[in-house]
Design a protein around this motif. Sequence first.
Motif, PDB file in Angstrom:
ATOM      1  N   ARG A 122       0.884  -1.168   0.000  1.00 46.39           N
ATOM      2  CA  ARG A 122       0.000   0.000   0.000  1.00 46.39           C
ATOM      3  C   ARG A 122       0.917   1.212   0.000  1.00 46.39           C
ATOM      4  NH1 ARG A 122      -3.375  -2.654  -2.054  1.00 46.39           N
ATOM      5  NH2 ARG A 122      -4.992  -3.806  -0.950  1.00 46.39           N
ATOM      6  N   LEU A 123       0.953   1.930  -1.096  1.00 43.96           N
ATOM      7  CA  LEU A 123       1.942   2.984  -1.297  1.00 43.96           C
ATOM      8  C   LEU A 123       1.309   4.360  -1.333  1.00 43.96           C
ATOM      9  CD1 LEU A 123       4.018   1.265  -4.114  1.00 43.96           C
ATOM     10  CD2 LEU A 123       4.510   1.285  -1.680  1.00 43.96           C
ATOM     11  N   ALA A 124       1.954   5.302  -0.642  1.00 39.74           N
ATOM     12  CA  ALA A 124       1.542   6.695  -0.751  1.00 39.74           C
ATOM     13  C   ALA A 124       1.981   7.242  -2.094  1.00 39.74           C
ATOM     14  CB  ALA A 124       2.166   7.517   0.376  1.00 39.74           C
ATOM     15  N   SER A 125       1.206   8.164  -2.648  1.00 38.97           N
ATOM     16  CA  SER A 125       1.547   8.741  -3.943  1.00 38.97           C
ATOM     17  C   SER A 125       2.694   9.734  -3.799  1.00 38.97           C
ATOM     18  CB  SER A 125       0.337   9.454  -4.533  1.00 38.97           C
ATOM     19  OG  SER A 125       0.703  10.175  -5.684  1.00 38.97           O
ATOM     20  N   PRO A 126       3.607   9.786  -4.776  1.00 35.07           N
ATOM     21  CA  PRO A 126       4.656  10.797  -4.747  1.00 35.07           C
ATOM     22  C   PRO A 126       4.141  12.209  -4.962  1.00 35.07           C
ATOM     23  CG  PRO A 126       4.701   9.607  -6.835  1.00 35.07           C
ATOM     24  CD  PRO A 126       3.731   8.892  -5.923  1.00 35.07           C
ATOM     25  N   GLU A 134      -2.557  -0.705  -5.720  1.00 34.11           N
ATOM     26  CA  GLU A 134      -1.629  -0.550  -4.601  1.00 34.11           C
ATOM     27  C   GLU A 134      -1.514   0.893  -4.123  1.00 34.11           C
ATOM     28  OE1 GLU A 134       2.019  -2.133  -6.029  1.00 34.11           O
ATOM     29  OE2 GLU A 134       1.346  -4.219  -5.963  1.00 34.11           O
ATOM     30  N   LEU A 135      -1.542   1.844  -5.033  1.00 34.53           N
ATOM     31  CA  LEU A 135      -1.308   3.251  -4.699  1.00 34.53           C
ATOM     32  C   LEU A 135      -2.532   3.828  -3.986  1.00 34.53           C
ATOM     33  CD1 LEU A 135       1.210   5.003  -5.341  1.00 34.53           C
ATOM     34  CD2 LEU A 135      -0.096   6.000  -7.211  1.00 34.53           C
ATOM     35  N   GLU A 136      -2.327   4.374  -2.792  1.00 43.10           N
ATOM     36  CA  GLU A 136      -3.458   4.829  -1.975  1.00 43.10           C
ATOM     37  C   GLU A 136      -4.260   5.935  -2.655  1.00 43.10           C
ATOM     38  OE1 GLU A 136      -4.853   3.612   0.462  1.00 43.10           O
ATOM     39  OE2 GLU A 136      -3.415   2.327   1.493  1.00 43.10           O
TER      40      GLU A 136
END
Length: 361
Positions: free
Chosen positions: A11-15, A149-151
């Motif tokens: 689970r990834l935060a967006s850049p 995956e990207l929150e």
Amino acid sequence: MTAHSHDNVLRLASPTPLAGRAKPVRIEEVAARAGVSAITVSRALRKPELVSPKTRDLILKVVEETGYWSNPHASALRSGRSSIVAAFVSNFLSHQFGLAVRACTHVLEGHGYQVMVGQTAYSYSRELTAIQSLRALRPAAVFFTGVIELEDNRQMLRDLNIPIVESWANPPDPLDMLVGFSNTDAGRLAASHLAGQGYRRLAFVGRSGGRGALRLAGFRQRAAELGLQVAEPVLIDWVDGVDDGRTAYRTLMQQSPDVEAVFCANDLLGVGMLTEARRAGRQIPDELGILSFGDNDVSGDLSPNLSTISVDSELIGRRAGELILDRLNGNAAGAVSECLDIHLTCRQSTARGVADIQAGR
């Protein structure tokens, strides 16, 4: 009932901060500009016969001005319900993804829906572009051959407020609805099978992220439990075709020439690995066992034919279509998570001296 392992999906935060992007227009904003209630806006879009023509026309004018439910299909705006279901596959080359989308389409087309297909290519940026396009298209539902995956992308999909089906993994926290399987269990099954065939020095070839990483984690975990050696994996960012499997074979032989068996976590890689090993004069399975994932339509026709781990791709697509249809018809609500069994087909490429053995998980 079979117990399935959860996949530890990233689970990834967006850049890029979500606040810096345009937010979708809320129904309350449309209602305020039109001087009506939010319920009236909803009725105008979903059941236009319940709203006077003058009020309906005013609401539609505001909808078009604000971009709320902005839809190039005017009929969908006026009926309040799109007939489009968007399907996004990870890779157009995958036979399994094609089977799933076709099965989903068969379910939905009989009820007046059309399926439009795009490709995310295992790319966060392409996934973002696809999701942003949905805000303009405003489909009735979305089907992904993968999990998000990207929150930020997950939140944008929630904001669409439409049925969404993810697949091809078994996370504990699906976005909405899920028809998947455990990639962790697939990797564990691969190691168990190769150990059962007498192989002790193993290797992994597959994608470096996503489901490939999940299969590798399960493979390593089970191999360690069984006391097997696992060589440095050959990791690939994107699979273009069978040639990637041929290249992976050459890389593996340079890195770990003493490997006895390899698990290819993608059917195209498995086919390429087998054909290149045969071209190089390796005796399969005595000198090298090869196990693949996916069981594409040529796996059983190769010489020697290819052992595989697979899941029922058509069942994934069919269940996705059924879940979408139930939700759209108001027959179901709330999150749904279904995890399917994976299956092992043992053929000549791993069965030392044994051919065409069918083994269930």
